[in-house]
Design an enzyme around this catalytic site. Structure first.
Site, PDB file in Angstrom:
ATOM      1  CB  ALA A 284      11.600   1.366   5.907  1.00 12.04           C
ATOM      2  CE1 TYR A 285       6.266  -2.277   0.448  1.00 10.59           C
ATOM      3  CE2 TYR A 285       5.040  -0.075   0.995  1.00 10.59           C
ATOM      4  CZ  TYR A 285       5.209  -1.090  -0.186  1.00 10.59           C
ATOM      5  OH  TYR A 285       3.848  -0.870  -1.128  1.00 10.59           O
TER       6      TYR A 285
ATOM      7  CE  LYS B 260       9.332   3.088  10.207  1.00  7.45           C
ATOM      8  NZ  LYS B 260      11.096   2.626   9.625  1.00  7.45           N
TER       9      LYS B 260
ATOM     10  CD1 TRP C 110       7.215  15.465   6.405  1.00  7.04           C
ATOM     11  CD2 TRP C 110       7.597  18.060   6.198  1.00  7.04           C
ATOM     12  NE1 TRP C 110       5.952  16.673   6.822  1.00  7.04           N
ATOM     13  CE2 TRP C 110       6.250  17.733   6.472  1.00  7.04           C
ATOM     14  CE3 TRP C 110       7.908  19.078   5.262  1.00  7.04           C
ATOM     15  CZ2 TRP C 110       5.456  18.552   6.205  1.00  7.04           C
ATOM     16  CZ3 TRP C 110       6.797  20.098   5.331  1.00  7.04           C
ATOM     17  CH2 TRP C 110       5.145  19.756   5.882  1.00  7.04           C
TER      18      TRP C 110
ATOM     19  CE1 TYR D  31       6.641   4.499   6.544  1.00  5.57           C
ATOM     20  CE2 TYR D  31       6.260   6.355   7.183  1.00  5.57           C
ATOM     21  CZ  TYR D  31       7.033   5.589   6.716  1.00  5.57           C
ATOM     22  OH  TYR D  31       8.092   6.408   7.406  1.00  5.57           O
TER      23      TYR D  31
ATOM     24  CD  GLN E  53      16.290  10.799   0.361  1.00  5.46           C
ATOM     25  OE1 GLN E  53      16.753  12.025   0.860  1.00  5.46           O
ATOM     26  NE2 GLN E  53      15.118  10.290   0.642  1.00  5.46           N
TER      27      GLN E  53
ATOM     28  CG  ASP F  92      15.761 -11.230   2.936  1.00  2.58           C
ATOM     29  OD1 ASP F  92      15.062  -9.663   4.143  1.00  2.58           O
ATOM     30  OD2 ASP F  92      15.269 -11.932   2.827  1.00  2.58           O
TER      31      ASP F  92
ATOM     32  CB  THR G 236       7.678   8.028  10.779  1.00  7.95           C
ATOM     33  OG1 THR G 236       7.325   8.393   9.799  1.00  7.95           O
ATOM     34  CG2 THR G 236       6.528   6.889  10.529  1.00  7.95           C
TER      35      THR G 236
END
Length: 302
Positions: free
Chosen positions: A68-69, A138, A159, A134, A11, A44, A109
């Protein structure tokens, strides 16, 4: 400025592609997979030597890490992978920038918060209390970047939605158009962030850092989301109203009606005072940005 963007097919990465189209800076867009119709350099970021080679080849002066995961639930059973992508990989990018004196813009995040019962917007100096893997990984990424001593801008956001990929806004557009009724949680509050607004802020910040007499003064952790506060229920109601999908009966519900492996932060509104005062960043109100995104998607009702 030569800028490398990781996670370029996500995104925020795709919004950075839009930024590049109107910028005088030189951008290199990287990801682990190619995307049809756009140029992507395969990279990678868990491979430090590969990062170093590309930085040298492209004379990279700044990295914007959009990779990110981000699967919050799956991270609970894939902690090693989440740690590798969310902590070890950013450390590699930080090391590469430290070696060339460049900048790393790391996207973090609101999930670094959540365990404590906050009732006021979270500040940058607030202790991180993640509720799950998560957020924890982070937070580890932030800590590893700081430990390298590289020039860094860490931006915590929340969000995130956009015209690209899968996100809450696009999912609710589909559900409110196809279902007669819908339940959405009202006991998790935060602020939506339009990825385009975040991309504009990043561009502004990098320009300021590049021209600063004392760029180190800008280093640090910052918060960015759109202005205002809402619940996921409120967000959905506005998506439906602005897109004209008012036939769907949207009702509020509690989080425990949707069982999850991890508890989401109940209140993770971010205080944006620091980023506004330091960089003069303009932050739009969340409903204004939502309308713009829907307009771009062709979904804004007339």
């Amino acid at each position: 400025m030569n800028i490398l963007v990781t996670g370029a097919n996500g995104q925020l990465g795709n919004e950075m592609r839009r930024i590049a189209a109107q910028s005088q800076d030189t951008y290199v867009f990287t990801d682990i997979v190619e995307q049809e119709g756009v140029a992507t350099t395969l990279l990678d970021i868990t491979d430090l030597e590969a990062v170093r080679r590309l930085v040298a080849e492209q004379h990279v002066e700044a990295i914007v890490n959009c990779a990110a995961y981000t699967n919050v639930d799956a991270a609970e059973s894939n902690e090693a992978l989440a740690e590798r992508l969310n902590a070890d990989a950013p450390e590699n990018l930080a090391k590469a920038m430290k070696e060339v004196g460049g900048w790393l813009v790391q996207i973090s995040t609101d999930y670094v918060f959540g365990r404590e019962p906050y009732n006021r917007p979270c500040r940058e100096d607030q202790t991180g209390t993640p509720t799950g893997v998560y957020g924890l990984t982070k937070l580890h990424g932030e800590q590893k970047i700081l430990a390298t001593g590289c020039r860094h801008i860490i931006i915590r956001t929340a969000w995130l939605y956009s015209e690209f990929g899968k996100n809450f806004c696009k999912t609710m557009l589909q559900l409110t158009a196809t279902r007669p009724s819908l339940k959405v949680v009202f006991d998790q509050c935060g602020t939506p962030t339009y990825a385009w607004d975040l991309a504009l802020a990043i561009q502004h910040i990098l320009a300021r850092c590049a021209s600063a007499e004392n760029p180190e003064a800008y280093q640090g952790i910052y918060h960015f989301s759109n202005e205002g506060v809402c619940s996921w229920y409120d967000f959905t109601k506005m998506i439906a109203e602005y897109s004209g999908r008012t036939a769907c009966d949207i009702q509020p519900c509690h989080s425990n009606e949707f069982p999850s492996p991890v508890a989401r932060p109940a209140y993770s509104v971010l205080d944006k005072t620091k980023i506004k005062e330091t960089f003069g960043v303009a932050v739009p109100y969340w409903t204004d940005s939502l309308k713009q995104c829907l307009r771009n998607l062709g979904e804004l009702a007339q």
